[in-house]
Design a protein around this motif. Structure first.
Motif, mmCIF file in Angstrom:
data_model
loop_
_atom_site.group_PDB
_atom_site.id
_atom_site.type_symbol
_atom_site.label_atom_id
_atom_site.label_comp_id
_atom_site.label_asym_id
_atom_site.label_seq_id
_atom_site.Cartn_x
_atom_site.Cartn_y
_atom_site.Cartn_z
ATOM 1 N N ASN A 182 40.754 47.376 37.681
ATOM 2 C CA ASN A 182 41.886 46.759 37.965
ATOM 3 C C ASN A 182 42.870 47.128 36.733
ATOM 4 O O ASN A 182 44.413 46.927 37.155
ATOM 5 N N ARG A 183 42.340 46.799 35.528
ATOM 6 C CA ARG A 183 43.525 46.804 34.379
ATOM 7 C C ARG A 183 43.921 48.094 34.204
ATOM 8 O O ARG A 183 45.221 48.477 33.909
ATOM 9 N N GLU A 184 43.045 49.194 34.344
ATOM 10 C CA GLU A 184 43.390 50.564 34.510
ATOM 11 C C GLU A 184 44.583 51.039 35.560
ATOM 12 O O GLU A 184 45.476 51.654 35.272
ATOM 13 N N ASP A 219 27.185 46.099 35.832
ATOM 14 C CA ASP A 219 27.835 44.782 35.799
ATOM 15 C C ASP A 219 29.229 44.752 36.791
ATOM 16 O O ASP A 219 30.231 45.487 36.171
ATOM 17 N N ARG A 220 29.057 44.551 37.853
ATOM 18 C CA ARG A 220 30.116 44.842 38.935
ATOM 19 C C ARG A 220 31.544 44.056 38.558
ATOM 20 O O ARG A 220 32.569 44.370 38.802
ATOM 21 N N ARG A 221 30.995 42.773 38.100
ATOM 22 C CA ARG A 221 32.424 41.893 37.894
ATOM 23 C C ARG A 221 33.008 42.568 36.527
ATOM 24 O O ARG A 221 34.219 42.694 36.682
ATOM 25 N N VAL A 222 32.481 42.862 35.555
ATOM 26 C CA VAL A 222 33.137 43.533 34.517
ATOM 27 C C VAL A 222 33.738 44.766 34.740
ATOM 28 O O VAL A 222 34.987 45.099 34.311
ATOM 29 N N MET A 223 33.061 45.707 35.652
ATOM 30 C CA MET A 223 33.719 46.949 36.215
ATOM 31 C C MET A 223 34.676 46.783 36.808
ATOM 32 O O MET A 223 35.753 47.365 36.616
#
Length: 417
Positions: free
Chosen positions: A237-239, A228-232
């Motif tokens: 980005n958060r990290e 799931d590229r969107r979730v990844m």
């Protein structure tokens, strides 16, 4: 030559924006994208020419506050400048356009109450929206100071960035110098005054560990969410944001204490003018290490904080600093390990401290005021032990600000040294 200008950006988190303001952001984005295409079609590179070519058309087609249109031209030309630079270097680059909703307003276009944070942004004519910016003590320290003038205002969903600016104070005549070699884990060099010169070190406590931890977590998340590229992308980005914030906080502590210590000693800060031309071509692991090396961020923080305090900054050429003998000037061509040993005069010293001494010598050769203030004798440091930059400010009576990492941070040598 005019007085240097100090520019700071104040960021304010905001919740959901009013619908009229969101519509204005969408309209501004459309004006920017249309300006980009007009400038590309007619090969326009200046705002004056773009205003002559597009202002009348865009003003008639878009019912917005008219002062936003020149701001859109400025944004469009900035995007095009980066696109044309990539094209000149032979890199692939498609026709740019702005995807994110945004608005950039100059200081004539909005009204801000510095005490209450009330902000009025015009939409069109007499229509406008009113917001209240959440002012922290840090924000108030700038807005309450009349020497800081208001600059441009950038609005994006979830955040408003206000630019403030003022003339830089005049730098003092240096009576000493702190010459630092920028390494992956620390700033190493010498602290020089009229009386003596001592080797010193300022470690980046925890930065490498944070980088390694977040690299492992990003790699693990990438494998786990690969389907799931969107979730990844959201997780990665958060990290990335967490890593940048943690590193910057530590570097802010280091740079603030360093500048305050230099100011208390009336010393100039001498840094390398670092660029990594041809940094590619190494192994992937080495390229990753070089790209995560926070050299640019720590230099940026030191330079703007020094400008605010009136501390002089001297930049020198970093070439051969680690391979040159500061005593006799001989240069080694082979690889230098942790210890630098001169093959001509048997000078021996830690490679990083040796680089700091050569940086100081370069600064003395290029800065007449610094050369008058210091008497540099490399031989006096031959048997000195490297002194960590212990907390000069605490001993000198300056205000101490508690922080979660300050107990780990070394600071300057004692004032009586």
């Amino acid at each position: 030559m005019g007085t240097p200008l100090i520019v700071r950006g104040l960021s304010f988190p905001v919740g959901d924006l009013p619908a009229p303001l969101l519509g204005l952001l969408a309209e501004f984005r459309l004006i920017v994208n249309r300006s980009i295409r007009i400038a590309l079609r007619e090969d326009i590179r200046s705002r004056v020419r773009l205003t002559r070519a597009a202002y009348r058309v865009l003003s008639a087609e878009h019912d917005v506050y008219k002062q936003y249109i020149p701001s859109a031209f400025e944004v469009a030309l900035g995007v095009l400048k980066a696109h044309r630079r990539r094209m000149r270097r032979g890199k692939r680059s498609s026709v740019p356009f702005i995807r994110r909703l945004m608005l950039k307003a100059e200081n004539q276009s909005y009204r801000l109450d510095r005490e209450t944070g009330r902000l009025r942004i015009p939409i069109r004519g007499t229509e406008g929206v009113q917001l209240y910016l959440p002012l922290s003590e840090w924000h108030r320290s700038f807005l309450a100071d009349s020497t800081w003038g208001l600059g441009s205002l950038t609005v994006i969903p979830g955040k408003i960035v206000l630019v403030v600016r003022k003339d830089a104070p005049r730098t003092y005549e240096p009576e000493g110098a702190i010459a630092l070699d920028t390494n992956e884990d620390s700033l190493d060099g010498v602290v020089a005054s009229r009386e003596r010169v001592l080797p010193t070190a300022l470690p980046f406590h925890g930065v490498r560990r944070i980088q390694e931890t977040h690299f492992r977590r990003r790699r693990k998340l990438g494998r786990k969410k690969a389907r799931d590229r969107r979730v990844m992308r959201a997780f990665l980005n958060r990290e990335g944001r967490r890593k940048r914030n943690r590193i910057r906080q530590r570097l802010h502590v280091l740079s603030k204490r360093l500048v305050q210590a230099a100011d208390s000693r009336r010393a100039a800060i001498v840094l390398e003018d670092l660029t990594l031309h041809g940094a590619g071509g190494r192994s992937r692991k080495m390229n990753r290490r070089l790209s995560s090396w926070p050299r640019g961020e720590i230099h940026r923080q030191i330079e703007y904080k020094a400008a605010l305090a009136g501390v002089p900054i001297i930049k020198v050429n970093p070439q051969w600093t680690s391979k040159t003998c500061p005593a006799c000037g001989a240069r080694r061509r082979d690889r230098v390990g942790k210890e630098f040993v001169c093959l001509m005069c048997d000078w021996e010293m830690d490679r990083q401290i040796n680089a700091g001494m050569n940086i100081l010598k370069s600064a003395l050769a290029s800065n007449e005021a610094l050369a008058r203030a210091l008497r540099f004798q490399p031989g006096a440091l031959r048997h000195d032990v490297v002194s960590p930059l212990y907390d000069l400010l605490e001993r000198g009576g300056a205000r101490e600000e508690p922080s979660g990492v300050e107990s780990q941070v070394g600071m300057m040598i004692s004032p009586d040294s």
